[in-house]
Design a protein around this motif. Structure first.
Motif, PDB file in Angstrom:
ATOM      1  N   GLY A  25       0.818  -1.207   0.000  1.00 50.05           N
ATOM      2  CA  GLY A  25       0.000   0.000   0.000  1.00 50.05           C
ATOM      3  C   GLY A  25       0.849   1.252   0.000  1.00 50.05           C
ATOM      4  O   GLY A  25       0.559   2.223  -0.702  1.00 50.05           O
ATOM      5  N   ALA A  26       1.932   1.243   0.783  1.00 44.33           N
ATOM      6  CA  ALA A  26       2.831   2.398   0.834  1.00 44.33           C
ATOM      7  C   ALA A  26       3.406   2.684  -0.557  1.00 44.33           C
ATOM      8  O   ALA A  26       3.437   3.839  -0.994  1.00 44.33           O
ATOM      9  N   GLU A  58      -6.033  13.158   7.594  1.00 36.53           N
ATOM     10  CA  GLU A  58      -4.784  13.127   8.372  1.00 36.53           C
ATOM     11  C   GLU A  58      -3.751  12.217   7.713  1.00 36.53           C
ATOM     12  O   GLU A  58      -2.572  12.562   7.620  1.00 36.53           O
ATOM     13  N   ALA A  59      -4.206  11.052   7.247  1.00 37.08           N
ATOM     14  CA  ALA A  59      -3.292  10.104   6.607  1.00 37.08           C
ATOM     15  C   ALA A  59      -2.731  10.679   5.304  1.00 37.08           C
ATOM     16  O   ALA A  59      -1.523  10.601   5.044  1.00 37.08           O
ATOM     17  N   VAL A  60      -3.590  11.251   4.495  1.00 36.73           N
ATOM     18  CA  VAL A  60      -3.161  11.814   3.218  1.00 36.73           C
ATOM     19  C   VAL A  60      -2.237  13.010   3.441  1.00 36.73           C
ATOM     20  O   VAL A  60      -1.250  13.185   2.721  1.00 36.73           O
ATOM     21  N   ASP A  61      -2.529  13.805   4.447  1.00 39.61           N
ATOM     22  CA  ASP A  61      -1.661  14.935   4.765  1.00 39.61           C
ATOM     23  C   ASP A  61      -0.267  14.446   5.168  1.00 39.61           C
ATOM     24  O   ASP A  61       0.736  15.039   4.777  1.00 39.61           O
ATOM     25  N   SER A 103       4.708   1.786  10.806  1.00 37.28           N
ATOM     26  CA  SER A 103       3.372   1.252  11.100  1.00 37.28           C
ATOM     27  C   SER A 103       3.385   0.300  12.288  1.00 37.28           C
ATOM     28  O   SER A 103       2.347   0.007  12.863  1.00 37.28           O
ATOM     29  N   GLU A 104       4.566  -0.184  12.642  1.00 34.34           N
ATOM     30  CA  GLU A 104       4.723  -1.051  13.813  1.00 34.34           C
ATOM     31  C   GLU A 104       5.159  -0.245  15.035  1.00 34.34           C
ATOM     32  O   GLU A 104       5.559  -0.816  16.053  1.00 34.34           O
ATOM     33  N   CYS A 105       5.111   1.082  14.908  1.00 33.07           N
ATOM     34  CA  CYS A 105       5.520   2.012  15.969  1.00 33.07           C
ATOM     35  C   CYS A 105       7.005   1.876  16.310  1.00 33.07           C
ATOM     36  O   CYS A 105       7.410   2.130  17.446  1.00 33.07           O
ATOM     37  N   GLN A 131       4.552   7.170  10.684  1.00 30.28           N
ATOM     38  CA  GLN A 131       3.760   6.390  11.630  1.00 30.28           C
ATOM     39  C   GLN A 131       2.268   6.687  11.430  1.00 30.28           C
ATOM     40  O   GLN A 131       1.446   5.765  11.402  1.00 30.28           O
ATOM     41  N   THR A 132       1.918   7.942  11.267  1.00 32.95           N
ATOM     42  CA  THR A 132       0.521   8.311  11.004  1.00 32.95           C
ATOM     43  C   THR A 132       0.024   7.646   9.731  1.00 32.95           C
ATOM     44  O   THR A 132      -1.048   7.028   9.708  1.00 32.95           O
ATOM     45  N   PHE A 133       0.815   7.737   8.672  1.00 32.96           N
ATOM     46  CA  PHE A 133       0.427   7.150   7.394  1.00 32.96           C
ATOM     47  C   PHE A 133       0.389   5.619   7.476  1.00 32.96           C
ATOM     48  O   PHE A 133      -0.554   4.974   7.012  1.00 32.96           O
TER      49      PHE A 133
END
Length: 166
Positions: A25-26, A58-61, A103-105, A131-133
């Motif tokens: 996805g990334a 927020e994710a897109v930003d 994504s796993e923090c 991390q947000t994305f």
């Protein structure tokens, strides 16, 4: 003898099918975002539909800011393959791992990978955006799983390479 400059960042290093949902996805959304206004609109639409207006925006930003940091403060221009290409380029692999760790923090690991892309002063802020994305991609991947599918594996499926390398 004439030496041509070869961009190692575009060299194929794998296939999208070898990545998990978050990493793939990334890369896919990175390609869409880089493709221009239509791709950016498609990205916004996907995230807003899957996560709602607030979380989708927020994710897109976060993606937009990461992309901007790479363009404005990148060590060099990052290469990408075409939208329909099934190959994974070296730079795209870097993006996939960067977002995967975030994504796993695992922000410190993500920041370490960011050193390959941007100046050192931007690595931690960019890791926070990743991390947000990445968490948004993780929520989208979980939402797409069929009911009854094993959700416990998603948190650990990002990096499943063997411990022993021959």
């Amino acid at each position: 003898m004439k030496h041509e400059t070869i961009s190692r960042g575009g060299a194929p290093v794998g296939h999208l099918a070898e990545l998990n949902a978050i990493e793939a996805g990334a890369v896919i959304y990175w390609r869409l975002w880089a493709d221009g206004l239509d791709g950016q609109r498609r990205t916004q639409s996907d995230f807003r539909r899957a996560l709602g207006d607030k979380h989708g925006c927020e994710a897109v930003d976060a993606l937009a800011q990461i992309f901007d940091m790479c363009v404005r403060h990148g060590r060099r221009p990052l290469m990408r393959h075409g939208l329909d290409c099934k190959c994974l380029g070296a730079d795209e692999s870097c993006i996939a791992n960067f977002i995967g760790y975030a994504s796993e923090c695992k922000r410190e690991d993500a920041a370490l990978i960011a050193t390959l892309m941007v100046t050192p002063d931007l690595c931690m802020p960019m890791a926070a955006l990743a991390q947000t994305f990445g968490l948004a991609l993780r929520r989208m991947a979980l939402a797409e799983r069929p009911r009854g599918a094993n959700r416990a594996t998603t948190a650990h499926e990002t990096h499943t390479t063997p411990k022993t390398i021959h």
